[in-house]
Design a protein around this motif. Sequence first.
Motif, PDB file in Angstrom:
ATOM      1  N   GLU A  84      17.227 -39.694  -4.076  1.00  0.00           N
ATOM      2  CA  GLU A  84      18.472 -38.930  -3.933  1.00  0.00           C
ATOM      3  C   GLU A  84      19.353 -39.567  -2.859  1.00  0.00           C
ATOM      4  O   GLU A  84      20.566 -39.674  -3.025  1.00  0.00           O
ATOM      5  N   ALA A  85      18.731 -39.989  -1.752  1.00  0.00           N
ATOM      6  CA  ALA A  85      19.486 -40.623  -0.667  1.00  0.00           C
ATOM      7  C   ALA A  85      19.993 -42.001  -1.101  1.00  0.00           C
ATOM      8  O   ALA A  85      21.136 -42.355  -0.832  1.00  0.00           O
ATOM      9  N   ALA A  86      19.179 -42.772  -1.789  1.00  0.00           N
ATOM     10  CA  ALA A  86      19.551 -44.139  -2.167  1.00  0.00           C
ATOM     11  C   ALA A  86      20.570 -44.164  -3.305  1.00  0.00           C
ATOM     12  O   ALA A  86      21.539 -44.923  -3.263  1.00  0.00           O
ATOM     13  N   LEU A  87      20.371 -43.331  -4.299  1.00  0.00           N
ATOM     14  CA  LEU A  87      21.220 -43.384  -5.490  1.00  0.00           C
ATOM     15  C   LEU A  87      22.373 -42.388  -5.464  1.00  0.00           C
ATOM     16  O   LEU A  87      23.307 -42.497  -6.259  1.00  0.00           O
ATOM     17  N   GLY A  88      22.286 -41.408  -4.577  1.00  0.00           N
ATOM     18  CA  GLY A  88      23.260 -40.317  -4.571  1.00  0.00           C
ATOM     19  C   GLY A  88      22.783 -39.226  -5.514  1.00  0.00           C
ATOM     20  O   GLY A  88      22.038 -39.486  -6.461  1.00  0.00           O
ATOM     21  N   ALA A  89      23.194 -38.010  -5.250  1.00  0.00           N
ATOM     22  CA  ALA A  89      22.758 -36.889  -6.082  1.00  0.00           C
ATOM     23  C   ALA A  89      23.616 -35.674  -5.760  1.00  0.00           C
ATOM     24  O   ALA A  89      24.302 -35.621  -4.734  1.00  0.00           O
ATOM     25  N   THR A  90      23.570 -34.715  -6.641  1.00  0.00           N
ATOM     26  CA  THR A  90      24.147 -33.408  -6.368  1.00  0.00           C
ATOM     27  C   THR A  90      22.973 -32.455  -6.213  1.00  0.00           C
ATOM     28  O   THR A  90      22.140 -32.340  -7.121  1.00  0.00           O
ATOM     29  N   VAL A  91      22.870 -31.816  -5.040  1.00  0.00           N
ATOM     30  CA  VAL A  91      21.735 -30.943  -4.750  1.00  0.00           C
ATOM     31  C   VAL A  91      22.246 -29.553  -4.371  1.00  0.00           C
ATOM     32  O   VAL A  91      23.334 -29.407  -3.806  1.00  0.00           O
ATOM     33  N   GLU A  92      21.463 -28.548  -4.700  1.00  0.00           N
ATOM     34  CA  GLU A  92      21.796 -27.183  -4.331  1.00  0.00           C
ATOM     35  C   GLU A  92      21.289 -26.938  -2.908  1.00  0.00           C
ATOM     36  O   GLU A  92      20.141 -27.245  -2.585  1.00  0.00           O
ATOM     37  N   VAL A  93      22.165 -26.389  -2.060  1.00  0.00           N
ATOM     38  CA  VAL A  93      21.851 -26.184  -0.651  1.00  0.00           C
ATOM     39  C   VAL A  93      22.020 -24.705  -0.303  1.00  0.00           C
ATOM     40  O   VAL A  93      23.067 -24.126  -0.600  1.00  0.00           O
ATOM     41  N   PRO A  94      21.006 -24.099   0.337  1.00  0.00           N
ATOM     42  CA  PRO A  94      21.178 -22.711   0.771  1.00  0.00           C
ATOM     43  C   PRO A  94      22.061 -22.667   2.021  1.00  0.00           C
ATOM     44  O   PRO A  94      21.898 -23.482   2.923  1.00  0.00           O
ATOM     45  N   THR A  95      23.012 -21.742   2.059  1.00  0.00           N
ATOM     46  CA  THR A  95      23.833 -21.533   3.248  1.00  0.00           C
ATOM     47  C   THR A  95      23.810 -20.038   3.559  1.00  0.00           C
ATOM     48  O   THR A  95      23.449 -19.235   2.690  1.00  0.00           O
ATOM     49  N   PRO A  96      24.201 -19.641   4.763  1.00  0.00           N
ATOM     50  CA  PRO A  96      24.228 -18.212   5.079  1.00  0.00           C
ATOM     51  C   PRO A  96      25.153 -17.405   4.168  1.00  0.00           C
ATOM     52  O   PRO A  96      24.985 -16.205   4.007  1.00  0.00           O
ATOM     53  N   ALA A  97      26.135 -18.068   3.549  1.00  0.00           N
ATOM     54  CA  ALA A  97      27.069 -17.381   2.665  1.00  0.00           C
ATOM     55  C   ALA A  97      26.676 -17.520   1.196  1.00  0.00           C
ATOM     56  O   ALA A  97      27.394 -17.073   0.316  1.00  0.00           O
ATOM     57  N   GLY A  98      25.538 -18.149   0.910  1.00  0.00           N
ATOM     58  CA  GLY A  98      25.100 -18.360  -0.464  1.00  0.00           C
ATOM     59  C   GLY A  98      24.958 -19.839  -0.773  1.00  0.00           C
ATOM     60  O   GLY A  98      25.461 -20.694  -0.038  1.00  0.00           O
TER      61      GLY A  98
ATOM     62  N   GLY B 250      14.542 -20.010  11.547  1.00  0.00           N
ATOM     63  CA  GLY B 250      14.102 -21.389  11.728  1.00  0.00           C
ATOM     64  C   GLY B 250      14.827 -22.393  10.854  1.00  0.00           C
ATOM     65  O   GLY B 250      14.614 -23.579  10.972  1.00  0.00           O
ATOM     66  N   ARG B 251      15.687 -21.922   9.968  1.00  0.00           N
ATOM     67  CA  ARG B 251      16.363 -22.815   9.033  1.00  0.00           C
ATOM     68  C   ARG B 251      17.652 -23.380   9.632  1.00  0.00           C
ATOM     69  O   ARG B 251      17.999 -24.523   9.404  1.00  0.00           O
ATOM     70  N   TYR B 252      18.358 -22.557  10.361  1.00  0.00           N
ATOM     71  CA  TYR B 252      19.679 -22.930  10.868  1.00  0.00           C
ATOM     72  C   TYR B 252      19.672 -23.093  12.382  1.00  0.00           C
ATOM     73  O   TYR B 252      18.880 -22.480  13.077  1.00  0.00           O
ATOM     74  N   ARG B 253      20.610 -23.916  12.883  1.00  0.00           N
ATOM     75  CA  ARG B 253      20.904 -24.017  14.307  1.00  0.00           C
ATOM     76  C   ARG B 253      22.380 -23.692  14.458  1.00  0.00           C
ATOM     77  O   ARG B 253      23.197 -24.116  13.638  1.00  0.00           O
ATOM     78  N   VAL B 254      22.710 -22.954  15.505  1.00  0.00           N
ATOM     79  CA  VAL B 254      24.091 -22.537  15.705  1.00  0.00           C
ATOM     80  C   VAL B 254      24.586 -23.089  17.035  1.00  0.00           C
ATOM     81  O   VAL B 254      23.907 -22.965  18.054  1.00  0.00           O
ATOM     82  N   GLU B 255      25.751 -23.714  17.008  1.00  0.00           N
ATOM     83  CA  GLU B 255      26.418 -24.204  18.213  1.00  0.00           C
ATOM     84  C   GLU B 255      27.859 -23.717  18.149  1.00  0.00           C
ATOM     85  O   GLU B 255      28.663 -24.256  17.386  1.00  0.00           O
ATOM     86  N   GLY B 256      28.160 -22.666  18.920  1.00  0.00           N
ATOM     87  CA  GLY B 256      29.493 -22.068  18.863  1.00  0.00           C
ATOM     88  C   GLY B 256      29.715 -21.473  17.488  1.00  0.00           C
ATOM     89  O   GLY B 256      28.952 -20.621  17.039  1.00  0.00           O
ATOM     90  N   ALA B 257      30.738 -21.938  16.786  1.00  0.00           N
ATOM     91  CA  ALA B 257      31.020 -21.452  15.434  1.00  0.00           C
ATOM     92  C   ALA B 257      30.459 -22.392  14.366  1.00  0.00           C
ATOM     93  O   ALA B 257      30.576 -22.121  13.179  1.00  0.00           O
ATOM     94  N   ASP B 258      29.861 -23.517  14.794  1.00  0.00           N
ATOM     95  CA  ASP B 258      29.300 -24.479  13.837  1.00  0.00           C
ATOM     96  C   ASP B 258      27.835 -24.159  13.554  1.00  0.00           C
ATOM     97  O   ASP B 258      27.093 -23.730  14.440  1.00  0.00           O
ATOM     98  N   VAL B 259      27.450 -24.378  12.302  1.00  0.00           N
ATOM     99  CA  VAL B 259      26.083 -24.112  11.871  1.00  0.00           C
ATOM    100  C   VAL B 259      25.506 -25.421  11.326  1.00  0.00           C
ATOM    101  O   VAL B 259      26.191 -26.155  10.604  1.00  0.00           O
TER     102      VAL B 259
END
Length: 178
Positions: A96-110, A77-86
Amino acid sequence: MVDLADSYSGATRSITLQIPEVDDQGRVRTRARTLNVRIPKGIRQGQQIRLAGQGGAGFGGGEAGDLYLEVEFNTRGRYRVEGADVYIDLPLAPWEAALGATVEVPTPAGAVDLKVPPNSQAGKKLRLKGRGIPAREAGDLYLVLQIALPPANTAERRQAYEQMKRDLAFDPRAGMEV
């Protein structure tokens, strides 16, 4: 179901199939059969994995045929896949959106650290080139920004929202023809 992460790195997984067989009395019974399946790196949803000689027996005692498994991703339920794009929806706090930020994001590769530019809007897509499903031409990973509002469930929080209402004079529907 193949875990999306298995497409990123390749894997070997065990599957158990219920195989129909005819016994000596001519009755059909099922038997559990476990197979080790190699999931190749870069496999895409809808592709097939061929298991040579692992299908049903041929007529008249002939050799077993091939078994084909169609790949479907378990994205949890976390990811959507379209061809080779995730794609992944990335919730952000308004600041975070207004001021900018560095955030940790989970990806399938880590996990990766992502720099969110200042003044980002909900629905904006940030692309991590080549971080989609690996292939000769790897897909991209798109992070779709979502603004998550803190609940106004205490007097202090409601007061903070009232203060923003007064200080910002922001109309999100400005420019709409009504």
